[in-house]
Write a protein that holds these residues in place. Structure first.
Motif, mmCIF file in Angstrom:
data_model
loop_
_atom_site.group_PDB
_atom_site.id
_atom_site.type_symbol
_atom_site.label_atom_id
_atom_site.label_comp_id
_atom_site.label_asym_id
_atom_site.label_seq_id
_atom_site.Cartn_x
_atom_site.Cartn_y
_atom_site.Cartn_z
ATOM 1 N N ILE A 198 0.834 -1.206 0.000
ATOM 2 C CA ILE A 198 0.000 0.000 0.000
ATOM 3 C C ILE A 198 0.867 1.255 0.000
ATOM 4 C CG2 ILE A 198 -1.684 1.334 1.332
ATOM 5 C CD1 ILE A 198 -2.757 -1.383 2.366
ATOM 6 N N LEU A 199 1.912 1.268 0.832
ATOM 7 C CA LEU A 199 2.824 2.411 0.873
ATOM 8 C C LEU A 199 3.481 2.652 -0.483
ATOM 9 C CD1 LEU A 199 4.664 2.020 4.299
ATOM 10 C CD2 LEU A 199 3.670 4.143 3.438
ATOM 11 N N ILE A 200 3.982 1.597 -1.075
ATOM 12 C CA ILE A 200 4.683 1.722 -2.359
ATOM 13 C C ILE A 200 3.725 2.218 -3.445
ATOM 14 C CG2 ILE A 200 5.823 0.407 -4.185
ATOM 15 C CD1 ILE A 200 7.027 -1.350 -1.947
ATOM 16 N N CYS A 201 2.499 1.704 -3.447
ATOM 17 C CA CYS A 201 1.518 2.131 -4.453
ATOM 18 C C CYS A 201 1.119 3.592 -4.260
ATOM 19 C CB CYS A 201 0.290 1.232 -4.399
ATOM 20 S SG CYS A 201 0.574 -0.464 -4.956
ATOM 21 N N MET A 202 0.900 3.999 -2.998
ATOM 22 C CA MET A 202 0.462 5.365 -2.735
ATOM 23 C C MET A 202 1.538 6.388 -3.062
ATOM 24 S SD MET A 202 -1.879 5.335 0.722
ATOM 25 C CE MET A 202 -2.190 7.089 0.501
ATOM 26 N N TYR A 203 2.790 6.025 -2.840
ATOM 27 C CA TYR A 203 3.894 6.981 -3.030
ATOM 28 C C TYR A 203 4.816 6.543 -4.161
ATOM 29 C CZ TYR A 203 2.184 8.701 1.410
ATOM 30 O OH TYR A 203 1.379 9.198 2.400
ATOM 31 N N TRP A 204 4.244 5.872 -5.158
ATOM 32 C CA TRP A 204 5.034 5.324 -6.266
ATOM 33 C C TRP A 204 5.829 6.417 -6.979
ATOM 34 C CZ3 TRP A 204 5.707 0.293 -7.930
ATOM 35 C CH2 TRP A 204 6.325 0.130 -9.172
ATOM 36 N N ARG A 205 5.166 7.487 -7.365
ATOM 37 C CA ARG A 205 5.846 8.554 -8.110
ATOM 38 C C ARG A 205 6.873 9.271 -7.236
ATOM 39 N NH1 ARG A 205 2.072 12.469 -11.365
ATOM 40 N NH2 ARG A 205 4.160 13.086 -12.054
ATOM 41 N N LEU A 206 6.546 9.445 -5.966
ATOM 42 C CA LEU A 206 7.464 10.129 -5.062
ATOM 43 C C LEU A 206 8.738 9.322 -4.848
ATOM 44 C CD1 LEU A 206 7.228 12.817 -3.520
ATOM 45 C CD2 LEU A 206 6.528 11.515 -1.513
ATOM 46 N N LEU A 207 8.616 8.007 -4.937
ATOM 47 C CA LEU A 207 9.765 7.128 -4.716
ATOM 48 C C LEU A 207 10.460 6.725 -6.008
ATOM 49 C CD1 LEU A 207 8.115 4.727 -2.117
ATOM 50 C CD2 LEU A 207 9.738 6.545 -1.633
ATOM 51 N N SER A 208 9.947 7.197 -7.148
ATOM 52 C CA SER A 208 10.465 6.739 -8.438
ATOM 53 C C SER A 208 11.590 7.634 -8.936
ATOM 54 C CB SER A 208 9.332 6.675 -9.470
ATOM 55 O OG SER A 208 8.399 5.697 -9.107
ATOM 56 N N ILE A 209 12.735 7.537 -8.292
ATOM 57 C CA ILE A 209 13.947 8.182 -8.803
ATOM 58 C C ILE A 209 14.594 7.200 -9.768
ATOM 59 C CG2 ILE A 209 16.233 9.069 -8.212
ATOM 60 C CD1 ILE A 209 15.131 9.857 -5.525
ATOM 61 N N PRO A 210 14.901 7.626 -10.995
ATOM 62 C CA PRO A 210 15.523 6.700 -11.947
ATOM 63 C C PRO A 210 16.763 6.046 -11.354
ATOM 64 C CG PRO A 210 14.919 8.743 -13.038
ATOM 65 C CD PRO A 210 14.683 8.950 -11.578
ATOM 66 N N LYS A 211 16.994 4.780 -11.676
ATOM 67 C CA LYS A 211 18.054 4.006 -11.039
ATOM 68 C C LYS A 211 19.437 4.597 -11.289
ATOM 69 C CE LYS A 211 19.267 0.356 -8.666
ATOM 70 N NZ LYS A 211 20.524 0.873 -8.217
ATOM 71 N N ASP A 212 19.708 5.065 -12.549
ATOM 72 C CA ASP A 212 21.019 5.633 -12.810
ATOM 73 C C ASP A 212 21.221 6.912 -12.014
ATOM 74 O OD1 ASP A 212 19.056 6.939 -14.174
ATOM 75 O OD2 ASP A 212 20.233 7.268 -16.005
ATOM 76 N N GLU A 213 20.130 7.674 -11.844
ATOM 77 C CA GLU A 213 20.201 8.899 -11.061
ATOM 78 C C GLU A 213 20.466 8.571 -9.592
ATOM 79 O OE1 GLU A 213 16.943 12.099 -10.639
ATOM 80 O OE2 GLU A 213 17.248 11.808 -12.789
ATOM 81 N N GLU A 214 19.782 7.515 -9.109
ATOM 82 C CA GLU A 214 19.938 7.125 -7.705
ATOM 83 C C GLU A 214 21.355 6.631 -7.453
ATOM 84 O OE1 GLU A 214 18.079 3.843 -4.629
ATOM 85 O OE2 GLU A 214 17.038 4.344 -6.472
#
Length: 489
Positions: A198-214
């Motif tokens: 539920i947490l991941i789904c609700m905050y999907w965009r907020l947590l979606s930093i591109p992997k190369d950027e991360e």
């Protein structure tokens, strides 16, 4: 318990409403006195309105809970100085696949540690560390704090020592530790997984930093930086703008409350290093050992005392005195003035709990919670699905109005007496009263601890607002509670 007089019901409800508003909105324009002062105001009004007497107010303060909080907060100070959070951070970051993976790992660690250490202890120890993890990876702290608090509540449901209400239930029901664990463990494990999804789904965009950027971000930080606040490294322009806009939306009404008396980051790191070195140098009988060995010996003492505290919890010893004993053992073994460590204990949080205990006890004496149960009891039989649903709703409401421990004390014997399967009734009460804590910020002590600890963390301060918690808490609580009820045996 019958309703009190009309005057007492009105005045008691007014005092409780003032407490609730100030706890939810600590900076309301008409009375911006904050949560701690608001809890004391609510307690004082209960006495002034003669809902409870001064002696009853003092008796309402749960000293064992305060002792447990004080002891675990002091132990956590020494654990931080012994680099436990750095090692835990390495474990969390080991082969990490990004922000969503970190959310799941924090949920799992929070749940397991809460089942063993109590949810309050886990939140005291892990809050600042979770803030550092979020900052290290240039991620918003909001979902990580929610992961910590909500999973701590869910995980604590599995054992009698996970939280105070479970301890009350285990004592009153005489259910053994093993039967309690086996009855709720499946619900707890699936609940933690559902909560993280539920947490991941609700905050999907907020947590979606591109992997190369991360990866580029993480390279700017050494592993050891987890032991102290990390320096934020820049994101690319598009990601930075998206991140900043989301963070501004989250913090629109809750600006960070940074402790301005803690000095600069470098000052804090140097201070912590001096404290550890002073502890090592002040240990007697180790003059011939090199400094590295002395540091290792001192850290070993801290970890051994903490493990001893855990074993004592599992053996069923008094949790409050066990935590205080462990804390004082570390003070003695440190062999130096403990003022610097004692100053890091959140006394404002302890005062808040004192006021909250008195206010809730006064509200219970109005008879409103017990009257609600008497009205709904005929529809809350656990021998049918509709009865279980009604009982769960009653427990959810009362746990968020009057707190979960008073709810268990109020309903426990009555729920068990009206059920054919008494063990199942007790376990349902334990599960729902615990997961109910995730519904709102005031639903459990663990939520309040995370909120207050996060707002006071030096250089990492973040205010978790009531509404931002509620937006996640309502769907998570309803889904996780429903899943668990199908698995309680």
């Amino acid at each position: 318990m019958a309703l009190a007089t009309s005057m007492n019901v009105v005045l008691g409800s007014l005092a409780f409403a003032i407490f609730w508003v100030l706890a939810v909105f600590p900076s309301v324009p008409f009375l911006p006195i904050g949560r701690t002062a608001g809890s004391l105001l609510g307690a004082m009004l209960m006495v002034i309105f003669q809902i409870i007497t001064p002696d009853q107010a003092y008796d309402a303060i749960d000293l064992p809970v305060l002792g447990l909080l004080f002891g675990t907060m002091l132990v956590s100070v020494y654990l931080e100085r012994a680099n436990m959070f750095k090692y835990l951070g390495k474990f969390l970051s080991w082969k990490s696949k990004g922000a969503k993976d970190l959310i799941f790992r924090i949920c799992l660690i929070s749940a397991i540690s809460s089942a063993l250490f109590t949810n309050d202890t886990s939140c005291v120890v892990l809050t600042e560390f979770v803030l550092k993890i979020a900052r290290k990876h240039n991620l918003p702290p909001h979902p990580f704090l929610l992961a910590l608090a909500s999973s701590a509540n869910i995980g604590s449901s599995a054992t009698p020592i996970g939280n105070p209400q479970n301890l009350v239930i285990a004592i009153q029901s005489k259910i053994s530790f093993w039967n309690f664990l086996m009855g709720i463990l499946p619900a707890m494990l699936l609940g933690v997984v559902a909560n993280s999804v539920i947490l991941i789904c609700m905050y999907w965009r907020l947590l979606s930093i591109p992997k190369d950027e991360e990866d580029a971000t993480i390279k700017h930080h050494k592993e050891d930086d987890l032991d102290s606040p990390a320096t934020m490294s820049p994101l690319t322009s598009s990601s930075s703008q998206e991140y900043n806009s989301k963070m501004e939306a989250i913090n629109e009404q809750s600006p960070p409350n940074i402790n301005r008396n803690m000095g600069t980051t470098s000052d804090n790191d140097a201070s912590a290093e001096r404290l550890t070195n002073a502890s090592v140098k002040s240990s007697e009988g180790n003059e011939d050992l090199p400094l590295g060995w002395k540091r290792m010996l001192w850290k070993s003492r801290v970890y051994l005392v903490t493990i001893g505290m855990l074993i004592a919890f599992l053996m069923g010893l008094n949790m409050s005195w066990t935590a205080i004993t462990a804390a004082l053992a570390l003070v003695v073994l440190d062999f130096k003035d403990a003022r610097s460590c004692l100053e890091k204990v959140s006394y404002l949080l302890l005062i808040f709990f004192c006021g909250m205990f008195i206010t809730i006890d006064g509200f219970n004496k109005t008879g409103i919670p017990s009257t609600l149960w008497e009205l709904m009891e005929p529809y809350a039989k656990i021998d049918r699905v509709s009865g279980i649903a009604v009982l769960a709703i009653i427990i959810l409401i009362l746990s968020n109005l009057a707190s979960n421990v008073p709810t268990v004390l109020l309903l426990g014997a009555q729920v068990a007496a009206s059920a054919a399967n008494k063990k199942k009734a007790w376990l349902i009460l334990a599960w729902v009263s615990t997961t109910a804590g995730n519904l709102s910020l005031l639903g459990s002590a663990a939520n309040i601890i995370v909120c207050e600890q996060a707002s006071q963390a030096p250089h990492l301060g973040y205010n978790l607002s009531f509404w931002s918690h509620l937006k996640f808490g309502v769907p998570s609580t309803l889904i996780v509670t429903a899943i668990g009820l199908t698995l309680i045996r």
